[in-house]
Design a protein around this motif. Sequence first.
Motif, PDB file in Angstrom:
ATOM      1  N   CYS A  16       2.180   1.946  -2.145  1.00  0.00           N
ATOM      2  CA  CYS A  16       2.555   3.277  -2.630  1.00  0.00           C
ATOM      3  C   CYS A  16       1.352   4.203  -2.709  1.00  0.00           C
ATOM      4  O   CYS A  16       1.423   5.358  -2.282  1.00  0.00           O
ATOM      5  CB  CYS A  16       3.213   3.189  -4.001  1.00  0.00           C
ATOM      6  N   CYS A  19       0.234   5.116   0.804  1.00  0.00           N
ATOM      7  CA  CYS A  19       1.157   6.055   1.420  1.00  0.00           C
ATOM      8  C   CYS A  19       0.991   7.449   0.808  1.00  0.00           C
ATOM      9  O   CYS A  19       1.015   8.458   1.514  1.00  0.00           O
ATOM     10  CB  CYS A  19       2.591   5.563   1.277  1.00  0.00           C
ATOM     11  N   TYR A  20       0.805   7.504  -0.498  1.00  0.00           N
ATOM     12  CA  TYR A  20       0.544   8.771  -1.196  1.00  0.00           C
ATOM     13  C   TYR A  20      -0.672   9.456  -0.582  1.00  0.00           C
ATOM     14  O   TYR A  20      -0.634  10.631  -0.211  1.00  0.00           O
ATOM     15  CB  TYR A  20       0.322   8.490  -2.688  1.00  0.00           C
ATOM     16  N   CYS A  50       7.377  12.959  -0.272  1.00  0.00           N
ATOM     17  CA  CYS A  50       7.046  11.563  -0.003  1.00  0.00           C
ATOM     18  C   CYS A  50       5.772  11.169  -0.751  1.00  0.00           C
ATOM     19  O   CYS A  50       5.743  10.139  -1.427  1.00  0.00           O
ATOM     20  CB  CYS A  50       6.885  11.345   1.495  1.00  0.00           C
ATOM     21  N   CYS A  54       5.762   8.435  -3.950  1.00  0.00           N
ATOM     22  CA  CYS A  54       4.902   7.243  -3.815  1.00  0.00           C
ATOM     23  C   CYS A  54       3.976   7.135  -5.024  1.00  0.00           C
ATOM     24  O   CYS A  54       3.806   6.063  -5.600  1.00  0.00           O
ATOM     25  CB  CYS A  54       4.068   7.318  -2.544  1.00  0.00           C
ATOM     26  N   CYS A  72      11.418   3.124  -7.075  1.00  0.00           N
ATOM     27  CA  CYS A  72      11.156   2.386  -5.832  1.00  0.00           C
ATOM     28  C   CYS A  72      12.302   2.552  -4.824  1.00  0.00           C
ATOM     29  O   CYS A  72      12.054   2.697  -3.633  1.00  0.00           O
ATOM     30  CB  CYS A  72      10.909   0.899  -6.103  1.00  0.00           C
ATOM     31  N   CYS A  75      11.957   5.979  -3.477  1.00  0.00           N
ATOM     32  CA  CYS A  75      10.743   6.007  -2.674  1.00  0.00           C
ATOM     33  C   CYS A  75      11.004   5.418  -1.284  1.00  0.00           C
ATOM     34  O   CYS A  75      10.586   5.986  -0.276  1.00  0.00           O
ATOM     35  CB  CYS A  75       9.628   5.231  -3.380  1.00  0.00           C
ATOM     36  N   CYS A  79      10.494   7.619   2.035  1.00  0.00           N
ATOM     37  CA  CYS A  79       9.501   7.124   2.997  1.00  0.00           C
ATOM     38  C   CYS A  79      10.128   6.894   4.367  1.00  0.00           C
ATOM     39  O   CYS A  79       9.514   7.191   5.394  1.00  0.00           O
ATOM     40  CB  CYS A  79       8.864   5.827   2.508  1.00  0.00           C
ATOM     41  N   CYS A  99       4.313   4.986   5.816  1.00  0.00           N
ATOM     42  CA  CYS A  99       5.642   5.229   5.244  1.00  0.00           C
ATOM     43  C   CYS A  99       6.580   4.044   5.462  1.00  0.00           C
ATOM     44  O   CYS A  99       7.295   3.648   4.555  1.00  0.00           O
ATOM     45  CB  CYS A  99       6.266   6.488   5.840  1.00  0.00           C
ATOM     46  N   CYS A 102       5.470   1.122   3.236  1.00  0.00           N
ATOM     47  CA  CYS A 102       5.760   1.422   1.841  1.00  0.00           C
ATOM     48  C   CYS A 102       7.259   1.304   1.573  1.00  0.00           C
ATOM     49  O   CYS A 102       7.677   0.746   0.560  1.00  0.00           O
ATOM     50  CB  CYS A 102       5.263   2.815   1.486  1.00  0.00           C
ATOM     51  N   CYS A 106       8.845  -1.155  -1.145  1.00  0.00           N
ATOM     52  CA  CYS A 106       9.635  -0.585  -2.243  1.00  0.00           C
ATOM     53  C   CYS A 106      11.063  -1.096  -2.251  1.00  0.00           C
ATOM     54  O   CYS A 106      11.643  -1.298  -3.307  1.00  0.00           O
ATOM     55  CB  CYS A 106       9.622   0.944  -2.154  1.00  0.00           C
TER      56      CYS A 106
END
Length: 111
Positions: A16, A19-20, A50, A54, A72, A75, A79, A99, A102, A106
């Motif tokens: 996460c 990806c963030y 997104c 994340c 999650c 998310c 994603c 993405c 993740c 998630c």
Amino acid sequence: MHHHTDPAMKACIEECLRCYSVCLSTAMNHCLEMGGEHVEKKHFTLMMACAEICRTSAHFMLVDSPHHKHTCAECAEICTQCAEDCERLGNMEECVAACRSCAQSCRSMAH
């Protein structure tokens, strides 16, 4: 025993946060530089959403909130959408990969 010592959760937190970081920096650097379709509201908003979900999911897991299952799940959905849209625009492999990875992580945490 705290959940975040659980290896699956620890891995998901890392996914996460990665990806963030990737989504935000790709949007702010690559997309803004490219212009055109890359800065169209729908795509740019999706990337910002997104990045934020994340970050939020990671936060919920880090504080051991029982609500992390919901963040999650959301998310994973966002994603997946972001990966598809970045793939559609092309030349955004790093973001697509982050993405996808993740979303998968998630999805497993949401159950």
